[in-house]
Write a protein that holds these residues in place. Structure first.
Motif, PDB file in Angstrom:
ATOM      1  N   GLU A  32       0.587  -1.112  -0.139  1.00 46.94           N
ATOM      2  CA  GLU A  32      -0.308  -0.273  -0.247  1.00 46.94           C
ATOM      3  C   GLU A  32       1.225   1.370   0.550  1.00 46.94           C
ATOM      4  O   GLU A  32       0.632   2.022  -0.664  1.00 46.94           O
ATOM      5  N   THR A  35       3.649   3.691  -4.078  1.00 42.93           N
ATOM      6  CA  THR A  35       3.214   4.259  -5.466  1.00 42.93           C
ATOM      7  C   THR A  35       4.600   4.744  -6.189  1.00 42.93           C
ATOM      8  O   THR A  35       5.136   5.476  -5.845  1.00 42.93           O
ATOM      9  N   MET A  36       3.320   5.142  -7.738  1.00 43.87           N
ATOM     10  CA  MET A  36       4.843   5.528  -9.058  1.00 43.87           C
ATOM     11  C   MET A  36       5.043   6.966  -8.212  1.00 43.87           C
ATOM     12  O   MET A  36       6.099   7.746  -8.821  1.00 43.87           O
ATOM     13  N   ARG A  37       4.648   8.092  -7.523  1.00 43.86           N
ATOM     14  CA  ARG A  37       4.519   9.610  -7.514  1.00 43.86           C
ATOM     15  C   ARG A  37       5.946   9.325  -6.499  1.00 43.86           C
ATOM     16  O   ARG A  37       7.010   9.820  -6.541  1.00 43.86           O
ATOM     17  N   ARG A  38       5.509   8.300  -5.787  1.00 45.64           N
ATOM     18  CA  ARG A  38       6.670   8.083  -4.554  1.00 45.64           C
ATOM     19  C   ARG A  38       8.077   7.760  -4.552  1.00 45.64           C
ATOM     20  O   ARG A  38       9.118   7.724  -4.680  1.00 45.64           O
ATOM     21  N   ALA A  47       7.034  10.684 -11.441  1.00 42.10           N
ATOM     22  CA  ALA A  47       6.102   9.512 -12.022  1.00 42.10           C
ATOM     23  C   ALA A  47       6.544   8.936 -13.704  1.00 42.10           C
ATOM     24  O   ALA A  47       6.142   8.063 -13.378  1.00 42.10           O
ATOM     25  N   ASN A  56       2.460   0.156 -14.198  1.00 42.60           N
ATOM     26  CA  ASN A  56       1.885   0.007 -12.713  1.00 42.60           C
ATOM     27  C   ASN A  56       2.574   0.206 -12.354  1.00 42.60           C
ATOM     28  O   ASN A  56       3.605  -0.735 -11.934  1.00 42.60           O
ATOM     29  N   LYS A  57       1.325   0.104 -10.767  1.00 46.13           N
ATOM     30  CA  LYS A  57       3.181   0.013 -10.080  1.00 46.13           C
ATOM     31  C   LYS A  57       2.732  -1.984  -8.714  1.00 46.13           C
ATOM     32  O   LYS A  57       3.908  -2.201  -8.462  1.00 46.13           O
TER      33      LYS A  57
END
Length: 226
Positions: A32, A35-38, A47, A56-57
Motif C-alpha cells: 500500500e 506509489t509511482m509518485r513516491r 512519476a 503500473n505499481k
C-alpha cells in the motif's frame, strides 16, 4: 535535437535502479505504501519516468518479487554445486536459504508480504502474464526444495510415508517459521547462540525425516513379514 535514446544496457540499469528503490519502499511500508509518485521522488525523477519502464505499481511490485526469487534460486543452485552427496547438498540448501534471508532482509520481507494481491486477482488483467511469472518463480524455489530433499532421501535410503510434495512444503514452512522468529526477535530473546540454534533446528528437521521414513532395510523386513 531530440535526446539520445538509451542503450539496452542503460535501460536495464535504470529499471534495476527503480526496482531497488521500490524494494526499499515495499520493505518499509508494504504494498500500500508503494506509489509511482513516491517511487519517482525516491530516485529523483517524475512519476512519468517510471511509466516509461513499468505499466503500473503492480508490475513494479511483481518484478521486485520475481527478482528476489531469481536471486534466491541462483544462490541455492550455486551452494549445492559446491558440494557433492545428498546430505551435504541438503545442508548447503538449508543454510543458504536462511543466509539469503539474513543477508537480503528487504527481499525476504517483500517476498513474505501478507497484504498483497494474489495471482487470481490479476486474472484477466494486463498484469496476468507478469503475475504468472511471479508464480513460476516462486514454484522454482519449491521445485529446488523437492529436488534436494529427494536426493537426500535417496542417499539415506529413506522412503517417506507422506507425499513428497507435502514433505517439501514442510521444509519451506520450517525455514520460514525459523526466519520469522529471527525477524520478530523471539529467537534473540530466548537463545544467546543463534548459530547453535540454527544447527540444532537443522538436525531436528533431519531427524524428523529419518523418523517418518522407512529405510530400505525396514521395507525389506516389512515385506518378509507379510
Amino acid at each position: 535535437m531530440p535526446p539520445r535514446e538509451k542503450t539496452p544496457a542503460e535501460k536495464a540499469a535504470e529499471k534495476a535502479r527503480i526496482l531497488d528503490a521500490a524494494l526499499d519502499i515495499l520493505a518499509a511500508d508494504g504494498y500500500e505504501g508503494l506509489t509511482m509518485r513516491r517511487l519517482g521522488q525516491k530516485i529523483g525523477a517524475s512519476a512519468t519516468k517510471i511509466y516509461l519502464y513499468f505499466v503500473n505499481k503492480d508490475e513494479v511490485y511483481l518484478s521486485v518479487v520475481i527478482e528476489g526469487y531469481r536471486q534466491l534460486c541462483d544462490s541455492l543452485r550455486q551452494a549445492m554445486e559446491t558440494v557433492s552427496g545428498g546430505e551435504a547438498q541438503f545442508d548447503a540448501f538449508l543454510h543458504t536459504y536462511l543466509e539469503f534471508a539474513w543477508s537480503h532482509p528487504t527481499f525476504y520481507e517483500v517476498m513474505a508480504l501478507k497484504k498483497v494481491p494474489m495471482q487470481a486477482d490479476y486474472a484477466g488483467t494486463e498484469m496476468e502474464e507478469v503475475a504468472r511469472r511471479k508464480y513460476e518463480a516462486g514454484m522454482e524455489v519449491f521445485t529446488l526444495t523437492r529436488q534436494v530433499m529427494e536426493h537426500y532421501l535417496s542417499d539415506k535410503g529413506y522412503t517417506l510415508q507422506v507425499s513428497r510434495d507435502a514433505a517439501a512444503f514442510s521444509i519451506i514452512v520450517f525455514l520460514n517459521g525459523l526466519l520469522n522468529t529471527y525477524y520478530n526477535k523471539l529467537a534473540h530473546t530466548v537463545f544467546s547462540d543463534l548459530d547453535q540454534l540454527l544447527g540444532d533446528c537443522i538436525r531436528l528437521l533431519k531427524n524428523c525425516f529419518r523418523n517418518s521414513a522407512l529405510s530400505e532395510g525396514d521395507q525389506f523386513q516389512g515385506k518378509s513379514g507379510e
